[in-house]
Scaffold this motif. Structure first.
Motif, PDB file in Angstrom:
ATOM      1  N   GLU A  21       9.022   6.709 -18.880  1.00 26.86           N
ATOM      2  CA  GLU A  21       8.970   6.763 -17.593  1.00 26.86           C
ATOM      3  C   GLU A  21       7.348   6.804 -17.020  1.00 26.86           C
ATOM      4  N   ILE A  22       6.955   7.519 -17.488  1.00 29.47           N
ATOM      5  CA  ILE A  22       5.402   7.454 -16.896  1.00 29.47           C
ATOM      6  C   ILE A  22       4.472   6.455 -17.401  1.00 29.47           C
ATOM      7  N   GLU A  23       4.890   6.034 -18.474  1.00 29.37           N
ATOM      8  CA  GLU A  23       4.215   4.412 -18.851  1.00 29.37           C
ATOM      9  C   GLU A  23       4.505   3.297 -17.931  1.00 29.37           C
ATOM     10  N   LYS A  24       5.832   3.223 -17.548  1.00 30.32           N
ATOM     11  CA  LYS A  24       6.377   2.316 -16.712  1.00 30.32           C
ATOM     12  C   LYS A  24       5.750   2.489 -15.352  1.00 30.32           C
ATOM     13  N   THR A  25       5.798   3.486 -14.869  1.00 30.28           N
ATOM     14  CA  THR A  25       5.164   4.099 -13.433  1.00 30.28           C
ATOM     15  C   THR A  25       3.851   3.329 -13.376  1.00 30.28           C
ATOM     16  N   LYS A  26       2.983   3.968 -14.469  1.00 27.47           N
ATOM     17  CA  LYS A  26       1.430   3.818 -14.616  1.00 27.47           C
ATOM     18  C   LYS A  26       1.434   2.287 -14.361  1.00 27.47           C
ATOM     19  N   ARG A  27       2.239   1.560 -15.059  1.00 24.75           N
ATOM     20  CA  ARG A  27       1.956   0.081 -15.059  1.00 24.75           C
ATOM     21  C   ARG A  27       2.330  -0.555 -13.811  1.00 24.75           C
ATOM     22  N   MET A  57       0.843  -1.327   0.065  1.00 28.64           N
ATOM     23  CA  MET A  57       0.116  -0.113  -0.161  1.00 28.64           C
ATOM     24  C   MET A  57       0.779   1.144  -0.022  1.00 28.64           C
ATOM     25  N   LYS A  58       1.997   1.216   0.625  1.00 34.58           N
ATOM     26  CA  LYS A  58       2.844   2.344   0.862  1.00 34.58           C
ATOM     27  C   LYS A  58       3.381   2.574  -0.274  1.00 34.58           C
ATOM     28  N   GLY A  59       4.077   1.641  -1.154  1.00 33.59           N
ATOM     29  CA  GLY A  59       4.506   1.559  -2.506  1.00 33.59           C
ATOM     30  C   GLY A  59       3.553   2.179  -3.415  1.00 33.59           C
ATOM     31  N   HIS A  60       2.407   1.779  -3.333  1.00 32.66           N
ATOM     32  CA  HIS A  60       1.439   2.230  -4.253  1.00 32.66           C
ATOM     33  C   HIS A  60       1.080   3.544  -4.269  1.00 32.66           C
ATOM     34  N   GLN A  61       1.219   4.244  -2.898  1.00 33.84           N
ATOM     35  CA  GLN A  61       0.806   5.489  -2.701  1.00 33.84           C
ATOM     36  C   GLN A  61       2.153   6.364  -3.323  1.00 33.84           C
ATOM     37  N   LEU A  62       3.385   5.986  -2.907  1.00 29.13           N
ATOM     38  CA  LEU A  62       4.741   6.516  -3.361  1.00 29.13           C
ATOM     39  C   LEU A  62       4.685   6.668  -4.759  1.00 29.13           C
ATOM     40  N   LEU A  63       4.174   5.666  -5.575  1.00 26.66           N
ATOM     41  CA  LEU A  63       4.254   5.356  -7.021  1.00 26.66           C
ATOM     42  C   LEU A  63       3.302   6.438  -7.529  1.00 26.66           C
ATOM     43  N   SER A  64       1.972   6.544  -7.191  1.00 28.24           N
ATOM     44  CA  SER A  64       1.044   7.333  -7.817  1.00 28.24           C
ATOM     45  C   SER A  64       1.402   8.667  -7.667  1.00 28.24           C
ATOM     46  N   GLU A  65       2.092   8.960  -6.516  1.00 31.22           N
ATOM     47  CA  GLU A  65       2.328  10.553  -6.203  1.00 31.22           C
ATOM     48  C   GLU A  65       3.660  10.588  -7.500  1.00 31.22           C
ATOM     49  N   LYS A  66       4.389   9.637  -7.821  1.00 24.16           N
ATOM     50  CA  LYS A  66       5.576  10.082  -8.572  1.00 24.16           C
ATOM     51  C   LYS A  66       4.777  10.092  -9.809  1.00 24.16           C
ATOM     52  N   ARG A  67       3.854   9.215 -10.155  1.00 29.08           N
ATOM     53  CA  ARG A  67       3.275   9.262 -11.477  1.00 29.08           C
ATOM     54  C   ARG A  67       2.874  10.768 -11.795  1.00 29.08           C
ATOM     55  N   ASP A  68       1.902  11.275 -10.590  1.00 29.84           N
ATOM     56  CA  ASP A  68       1.229  12.483 -10.857  1.00 29.84           C
ATOM     57  C   ASP A  68       2.227  13.531 -10.921  1.00 29.84           C
ATOM     58  N   ALA A  69       3.382  13.577 -10.295  1.00 26.92           N
ATOM     59  CA  ALA A  69       4.429  14.550 -10.646  1.00 26.92           C
ATOM     60  C   ALA A  69       4.967  14.714 -11.852  1.00 26.92           C
ATOM     61  N   LEU A  70       5.187  13.118 -12.395  1.00 25.97           N
ATOM     62  CA  LEU A  70       5.825  13.217 -13.746  1.00 25.97           C
ATOM     63  C   LEU A  70       4.698  13.758 -14.730  1.00 25.97           C
ATOM     64  N   VAL A  71       3.598  13.693 -14.574  1.00 23.82           N
ATOM     65  CA  VAL A  71       2.807  14.072 -15.562  1.00 23.82           C
ATOM     66  C   VAL A  71       2.593  15.424 -15.458  1.00 23.82           C
ATOM     67  N   SER A  72       2.619  16.255 -14.280  1.00 21.56           N
ATOM     68  CA  SER A  72       2.667  17.578 -14.249  1.00 21.56           C
ATOM     69  C   SER A  72       3.626  18.142 -15.182  1.00 21.56           C
TER      70      SER A  72
END
Lengths: 211, 96
Positions: A158-164, A27-42
């Motif tokens: 990188e976004i694609e990878k993180t999203k996956r 769960m922690k990993g999921h949260q961190l990764l989705s934060e990373k994804r959002d930052a990357l997208v912006s």
């Protein structure tokens, strides 16, 4: 989606504790990764805007450069222009460095200064000088465009990878852990009930015996 | 590092004046050019890029150098915006 229980799990209290730990980690990993994804997208969006600008600039200048080249060819003849191009062409070095955007390396290009033209003024026309200038300007813009598009390429990957990864955690891994945990809990409860019932039964038997 | 060009004769002449280093006017040279470690940027005109579409997409997904830039050549052709494709893959919607 069928909830699958992880394979090779024994319904014991130890396993249960371990599964709970794994779930917390996931769960922690999921949260961190989705934060990373959002930052990357912006920052991706910023790049897209920049790239659009650069592309329009570059295409405009390339167009102009073709026109001035055509004019030079008109006054000097195509053959002569091509010859001059071969003769005076000075390779320009591209300096490459890397920029780190949220842990993704993106390319930075810097094109070397153009050397002053080394041909005699008498053998060419001002149209030719003009077209050399324009051509150089066009290449500068192309290099800037390459930087923007290269960054989009790297960040996009990188976004694609993180999203996956986020999706795998969210839709496969975490549900599986949850299912495993509830499976172990149910098994343990069931065993406890059996135990309880057995004790009751023995107690009853013993009482009957004494009486 | 250097700039390579794949394109028609006019584009090559133009970028030769500008200071690019390596030139090819046929698409067969693509594989050789992308393996060239001297190149930082590979400029391809739309007309040629259209024929190399799949190779360019694969290159962009897997490799880094040289970074490919598609530019309009002297002859204007209809083309797909491949960067836009990368954007769509990454964020799921069309932007910009």
């Amino acid at each position: 989606m069928a909830k699958k229980v992880l394979e090779g799990v024994k319904p014991t209290r130890m396993e249960l504790l371990q599964m709970r730990k794994r779930k917390a980690l996931a769960m922690k990993g999921h949260q961190l990764l989705s934060e990373k994804r959002d930052a990357l997208v912006s920052s991706f969006f910023d790049l897209i805007r920049k790239r659009k600008e650069k592309r329009e600039e570059a295409e405009g200048i390339i167009n102009e450069a073709f026109k001035t080249l055509a004019r030079a060819e008109m006054v000097m003849g195509e053959e002569k222009v091509r010859q001059m191009a071969d003769k005076i062409s000075k390779e320009r070095e591209i300096k490459v460095s890397k920029k780190n955007v949220m842990g993704v390396t993106t390319p930075q290009f810097e094109i070397g200064e153009a050397m002053p033209l080394s041909y005699s003024v008498f053998s060419t026309f001002s149209e030719f000088d003009e077209s050399v200038r324009k051509a150089r300007e066009a290449l500068n813009k192309i290099v800037e465009l390459a930087e923007a598009e290269g960054s989009i390429q790297m960040l996009g990957r990188e976004i694609e990878k993180t999203k996956r990864r986020v999706n795998a955690l969210e839709y496969i891994f975490i549900p599986r852990l949850v299912a495993t945990i509830s499976y172990i809990e149910r098994q343990l409860e069931e065993r406890e009930r059996e135990d309880f019932f057995r004790r009751k039964r023995i107690k009853a038997l013993l009482e009957q015996h004494e009486a | 590092m250097k700039v390579g060009v794949i394109g028609d004769e006019d584009t090559i002449a133009l970028l030769k004046l500008a200071g690019a280093s390596k030139f090819a006017s046929n698409i067969e040279k693509f594989d050789e050019m992308v393996r060239d470690e001297e190149l930082a940027i590979l400029v391809i005109t739309d007309e040629f890029a259209e024929k190399l579409r799949e190779k360019i997409v694969m290159h962009r997904l897997q490799k880094e150098f040289p970074f490919i830039v598609e530019i309009p050549g002297k002859k204007k052709v209809e083309k797909e915006d491949t960067i836009k494709k990368i954007i769509v893959r990454a964020v799921g919607v069309e932007v910009g």
